[in-house]
Design a protein around this motif. Structure first.
Motif, PDB file in Angstrom:
ATOM      1  N   ASP A   1       0.809  -1.216   0.000  1.00  0.00           N
ATOM      2  CA  ASP A   1       0.000   0.000   0.000  1.00  0.00           C
ATOM      3  C   ASP A   1       0.844   1.270   0.000  1.00  0.00           C
ATOM      4  OD1 ASP A   1       1.028  -0.198   2.531  1.00  0.00           O
ATOM      5  OD2 ASP A   1      -0.906  -0.182   3.575  1.00  0.00           O
ATOM      6  N   ASP A   2       2.111   1.163  -0.370  1.00  0.00           N
ATOM      7  CA  ASP A   2       3.011   2.314  -0.404  1.00  0.00           C
ATOM      8  C   ASP A   2       3.756   2.288  -1.737  1.00  0.00           C
ATOM      9  OD1 ASP A   2       4.817   4.352  -0.043  1.00  0.00           O
ATOM     10  OD2 ASP A   2       5.893   3.414   1.621  1.00  0.00           O
ATOM     11  N   GLU A   3       3.534   3.283  -2.573  1.00  0.00           N
ATOM     12  CA  GLU A   3       4.135   3.304  -3.898  1.00  0.00           C
ATOM     13  C   GLU A   3       5.581   3.809  -3.900  1.00  0.00           C
ATOM     14  OE1 GLU A   3       1.851   4.970  -7.111  1.00  0.00           O
ATOM     15  OE2 GLU A   3      -0.032   4.610  -6.043  1.00  0.00           O
TER      16      GLU A   3
ATOM     17  N   LEU B   1       1.921  -2.538  -8.907  1.00  0.00           N
ATOM     18  CA  LEU B   1       1.194  -2.461 -10.166  1.00  0.00           C
ATOM     19  C   LEU B   1       0.730  -1.037 -10.446  1.00  0.00           C
ATOM     20  CD1 LEU B   1      -0.941  -5.714  -9.891  1.00  0.00           C
ATOM     21  CD2 LEU B   1       0.979  -5.320 -11.452  1.00  0.00           C
ATOM     22  N   THR B   2       0.256  -0.356  -9.426  1.00  0.00           N
ATOM     23  CA  THR B   2      -0.219   1.013  -9.609  1.00  0.00           C
ATOM     24  C   THR B   2       0.930   1.937  -9.994  1.00  0.00           C
ATOM     25  OG1 THR B   2      -1.996   0.651  -8.006  1.00  0.00           O
ATOM     26  CG2 THR B   2      -1.406   2.930  -8.492  1.00  0.00           C
ATOM     27  N   ALA B   3       2.058   1.801  -9.295  1.00  0.00           N
ATOM     28  CA  ALA B   3       3.215   2.650  -9.600  1.00  0.00           C
ATOM     29  C   ALA B   3       3.776   2.347 -10.983  1.00  0.00           C
ATOM     30  CB  ALA B   3       4.290   2.457  -8.533  1.00  0.00           C
ATOM     31  N   ALA B   4       3.884   1.060 -11.317  1.00  0.00           N
ATOM     32  CA  ALA B   4       4.407   0.686 -12.635  1.00  0.00           C
ATOM     33  C   ALA B   4       3.481   1.169 -13.740  1.00  0.00           C
ATOM     34  CB  ALA B   4       4.595  -0.827 -12.715  1.00  0.00           C
TER      35      ALA B   4
ATOM     36  N   LEU C   1      -7.127  -0.679 -15.153  1.00  0.00           N
ATOM     37  CA  LEU C   1      -6.583  -1.547 -14.112  1.00  0.00           C
ATOM     38  C   LEU C   1      -6.304  -0.757 -12.839  1.00  0.00           C
ATOM     39  CD1 LEU C   1      -5.435  -4.185 -13.038  1.00  0.00           C
ATOM     40  CD2 LEU C   1      -3.268  -3.643 -14.190  1.00  0.00           C
ATOM     41  N   ARG C   2      -5.701   0.406 -12.977  1.00  0.00           N
ATOM     42  CA  ARG C   2      -5.408   1.220 -11.796  1.00  0.00           C
ATOM     43  C   ARG C   2      -6.694   1.634 -11.095  1.00  0.00           C
ATOM     44  NH1 ARG C   2      -2.107   5.944 -14.053  1.00  0.00           N
ATOM     45  NH2 ARG C   2      -2.407   6.738 -11.946  1.00  0.00           N
ATOM     46  N   ASP C   3      -7.720   1.981 -11.862  1.00  0.00           N
ATOM     47  CA  ASP C   3      -9.005   2.339 -11.244  1.00  0.00           C
ATOM     48  C   ASP C   3      -9.598   1.144 -10.495  1.00  0.00           C
ATOM     49  OD1 ASP C   3      -8.757   4.862 -12.310  1.00  0.00           O
ATOM     50  OD2 ASP C   3     -10.199   4.549 -13.927  1.00  0.00           O
ATOM     51  N   ALA C   4      -9.473  -0.039 -11.081  1.00  0.00           N
ATOM     52  CA  ALA C   4      -9.999  -1.232 -10.421  1.00  0.00           C
ATOM     53  C   ALA C   4      -9.242  -1.521  -9.134  1.00  0.00           C
ATOM     54  CB  ALA C   4      -9.914  -2.427 -11.370  1.00  0.00           C
TER      55      ALA C   4
ATOM     56  N   MET D   1      -7.039  -7.795  -4.940  1.00  0.00           N
ATOM     57  CA  MET D   1      -6.396  -8.448  -6.074  1.00  0.00           C
ATOM     58  C   MET D   1      -7.218  -9.613  -6.621  1.00  0.00           C
ATOM     59  SD  MET D   1      -3.581  -6.924  -6.966  1.00  0.00           S
ATOM     60  CE  MET D   1      -2.489  -8.132  -7.741  1.00  0.00           C
ATOM     61  N   ALA D   2      -7.867 -10.367  -5.727  1.00  0.00           N
ATOM     62  CA  ALA D   2      -8.682 -11.495  -6.181  1.00  0.00           C
ATOM     63  C   ALA D   2      -9.878 -11.010  -6.988  1.00  0.00           C
ATOM     64  CB  ALA D   2      -9.140 -12.324  -4.986  1.00  0.00           C
TER      65      ALA D   2
END
Length: 306
Positions: free
Chosen positions: A85-87, A218-221, A165-168, A174-175
């Motif tokens: 939870d930390d980018e 995933l969000t940061a990438a 994907l980021r919005d989701a 993750m599941a």
């Protein structure tokens, strides 16, 4: 999402955690084949949502060519832990420093002698991380191969997919995101589904890999893929050989854009026929041959600058 043929390391390879000054990283490490002259070491960085298993079909042919190959899960990817939870730990500069630490752990010295340097390969997002590592300190590396990885941000259509994907990820775990992705996937034809079921146990291994990823990673990438600046001119000034390798079709960075990047880098250029965004899994034998050919030619230059 990349689909490796198997998650089982090939004969002669071993999976373990590589200890570095920046923590442990899950790797698959395959030495040069017995009886073959050892020519060098290559570090392989996977792409967005991928893992070290994306290179699994390359180990045996590259071992036969005399190369040790080490594929790594980056921080927060699959079997390498990272904050969920930390980018901040996934900033590009931090990932680049991870790569330098991995190289140091694989070699006796950080930079010298030249034969201890490592061939670096980055697929897609891994190519952006690889480029950042080379720009941070090129003395660790014998060469850089950018595999299906372009000069700047990804195409508009792929940016839209990443945004979805980021919005989701912002509202689901993750599941739940995995289930949503599968619901949106087009149905496989009978032949493809039969092959997929046989190789991946009905997608369960892919699901476990997905669940292993950090949402923050995933969000940061994803953000980096959509905002990466063009650093080709900066990279072209680095005195190591470059290789731009791709399939003949790519929706993430159009092939003409990769052709132009190769010209700007004065790079060796390979287009793998019959492959798309993941030539490492689409056409592994042809991809391994292209890598070994480039590395052999690079090694014959005795590390002269371009």
């Amino acid at each position: 999402m990349s689909r490796p043929a198997t998650f089982v390391p090939p004969s002669g390879a071993r999976a373990y955690r590589l200890g570095t000054a920046r923590g442990e990283f899950a790797v698959i490490d395959a030495s040069a084949a017995p009886g073959v002259e050892a020519k060098g070491t290559a570090l392989l960085l996977p792409g967005f949502t991928g893992s070290k298993e994306d290179f699994i079909a390359l180990h045996e042919p590259l071992a036969a060519a005399g190369y040790r190959t080490v594929a790594v899960d980056g921080r927060g990817q699959y079997e390498t832990p990272g904050p969920r939870d930390d980018e901040a730990p996934y900033a590009q500069a931090e990932l680049a420093r991870d790569v330098l630490a991995q190289v140091d752990a694989l070699t006796d010295t950080p930079a010298d002698p030249p034969q201890d340097r490592v061939h670096l390969v980055g697929h897609s997002f891994g190519g952006q991380v690889a480029r950042a590592a080379v720009l941070l300190d090129s003395t660790r590396f014998r060469s850089l191969t950018l595999m299906a990885s372009g000069p700047a941000e990804i195409s508009p259509s792929q940016q839209l997919r990443v945004k979805l994907l980021r919005d989701a990820l912002a509202v689901m775990d993750m599941a739940q995101v995995w289930d949503a992705i599968q619901a949106l996937e087009p149905p496989e034809d009978a032949a493809d589904q039969q092959d997929l079921d046989a190789g991946l146990d009905d997608l369960e291994e892919l699901r476990q890999r997905w669940l292993g990823h950090s949402p923050a990673q995933l969000t940061a990438a994803g953000r980096q893929l959509c905002t990466e600046p063009d650093r080709v001119a900066e990279l072209a000034a680095v005195p190591i050989p470059f290789h731009v390798l791709s399939g003949e079709r790519d929706d993430t960075w159009p092939v003409p854009l990769l052709d132009d990047m190769a010209v700007r880098l004065k790079a060796h250029r390979t287009v793998v026929r019959g492959a798309e965004h993941s030539p490492n899994s689409d056409r592994p034998l042809e991809t391994a041959e292209a890598l070994a050919t480039f590395w052999n030619r690079t090694d014959r230059t005795k590390y002269q600058t371009k």
